[in-house]
Enzyme design. Structure first.
Site, PDB file in Angstrom:
ATOM      1  N   SER A 160       0.826  -1.202   0.000  1.00 38.45           N
ATOM      2  CA  SER A 160       0.000   0.000   0.000  1.00 38.45           C
ATOM      3  C   SER A 160       0.866   1.260   0.000  1.00 38.45           C
ATOM      4  O   SER A 160       1.571   1.511  -0.967  1.00 38.45           O
ATOM      5  CB  SER A 160      -0.965  -0.024   1.177  1.00 38.45           C
ATOM      6  OG  SER A 160      -2.162   0.666   0.856  1.00 38.45           O
ATOM      7  N   LYS A 216     -21.452  16.412   9.287  1.00 41.91           N
ATOM      8  CA  LYS A 216     -20.324  16.553  10.217  1.00 41.91           C
ATOM      9  C   LYS A 216     -20.043  15.229  10.931  1.00 41.91           C
ATOM     10  O   LYS A 216     -18.928  14.991  11.395  1.00 41.91           O
ATOM     11  CB  LYS A 216     -20.646  17.656  11.241  1.00 41.91           C
ATOM     12  CG  LYS A 216     -19.503  18.004  12.182  1.00 41.91           C
ATOM     13  CD  LYS A 216     -18.321  18.588  11.423  1.00 41.91           C
ATOM     14  CE  LYS A 216     -17.211  19.000  12.371  1.00 41.91           C
ATOM     15  NZ  LYS A 216     -16.018  19.460  11.642  1.00 41.91           N
TER      16      LYS A 216
END
Length: 360
Positions: A160, A216
């Site tokens: 990765s 949020k």
């Protein structure tokens, strides 16, 4: 007028015969007064007080301009007296913000004009998207500024974000070496998310947060994720994933010519060294010595008559997170709770990043 007898004339001492006895002149100096002694004592006290202050200021100034913070060069192999160097830069552990040990190694190489080639030793499962990209950027800047070759040597794991960093070789041929037991690949992006809303219902616990907008709390663990929020986050991941693949194409030009081949490999799957070689993810199976030899070849120097060096990180006294007697690093815990995208081969990235093996 009677003439005087020459023997009666007294000659100056400087003109007297060498055999003549020399007069001894004794001068009496007055004893030092108490006032002079006090002044002298005060003067010495001032010296003793000023020296530590001056030294402290010098140390502070040196510390201010010192960007290495204790990272030091260490001989690895080759000729100990050689001027030409091959530098091994270590990228180990979970990659977080990119600053710290890795950046300091890059800065040391950048300032050392004796370094003629670089081997980036990657042993990392990856880390944050931003941290991985930060390291890649500065490795590329190092190559460009110093105009020196860069080769990658993969250790036990280069997955990765670790594989992302390896793309610093850009289009250099035969520049990525994987050891026979290396694990690599895992090309993909993840935003960790856990849903404990069922557990909260069972114990009658409610999330009563007050927010400026429902988005949020897109990654909150305390509520089911609405499909709208999932689509927004998926688009975010897709864009980060697209950049990952673009970077791989820069480091593996064959994938730029055949992007469909990369799409088959970029599923987050991990590969053995042989699988990676067969799929074009790496160039050679070999240890760090082979990578050093290749870097020397690209730099047109002899590895046997060059000095191979690496950079050691100083061991901190409180590496286990108990510095200054604190049982819990709350600012770190708060940082870990913030939503982040990761280039990492793990199902618990935030937890892993809190341990001392993080490369920072």
């Amino acid at each position: 007028m009677a003439q005087s007898d020459p023997s009666d004339i007294v000659q100056p001492i400087s003109q007297q015969s060498p055999t003549a006895p020399q007069p001894i002149v004794i001068q009496n100096y007055p004893s030092s007064s108490l006032g002079w002694r006090i002044l002298a004592a005060i003067g010495w006290m001032g010296v003793f007080l000023c020296v530590p202050i001056i030294l402290g200021q010098a140390i502070t100034s040196a510390s201010y301009y010192d960007t290495t913070e204790g990272v030091s060069e260490k001989y690895v192999s080759g000729s100990k007296s050689a001027d030409d160097k091959i530098a091994i830069i270590n990228v180990k552990g979970v990659i977080m913000e990119g600053e710290g040990y890795i950046r300091k190694q890059i800065d040391l190489v950048k300032e050392d004009k004796d370094v003629k080639a670089v081997v980036v030793r990657v042993d990392s499962p990856g880390g944050t998207v931003t941290g991985s990209d930060y390291i890649l950027h500065h490795l590329k800047e190092l190559k460009k500024e110093r105009d020196i070759p860069l080769v990658v040597s993969m250790g036990s794991m280069a997955t990765s974000g670790g594989y992302y960093v390896a793309m610093a070789v850009e289009n250099e041929k035969d520049a990525i070496f994987a050891e026979p037991t290396t694990t690599t690949g895992s090309i993909g992006v993840i935003i960790p998310h856990y849903n404990i809303s069922g557990l909260m219902k069972e114990y009658n616990v409610e999330d009563d947060s007050i927010m400026s907008h429902p988005r949020k709390q897109m990654l909150t663990m305390t509520r089911e994720m609405p499909e709208e929020h999932r689509e927004i986050l998926q688009e975010y991941v897709n864009q980060a994933f697209g950049r990952f693949k673009d970077i791989v194409k820069e480091g593996r030009p064959d994938f730029a010519a055949n992007p469909e081949k990369l799409d088959v490999l970029a599923t987050g799957e991990i590969f053995t060294a042989n699988q990676a070689l067969n799929n074009g993810l790496v160039d050679k199976i070999g240890f760090v010595e082979e990578a050093v030899a290749r870097a020397a070849e690209l730099a047109s120097i002899d590895p046997k008559t060059s000095r191979v060096v690496t950079y050691e990180q100083p061991t901190a006294l409180f590496d286990l997170g108990l510095a200054q007697g604190k049982a819990m690093n709350w600012d770190k815990m708060l940082e870990l709770s913030a939503p982040k995208a990761y280039y990492i081969s793990s199902y618990l990235p935030p937890v892993m990043s809190s341990f001392p093996f993080g490369s920072r």
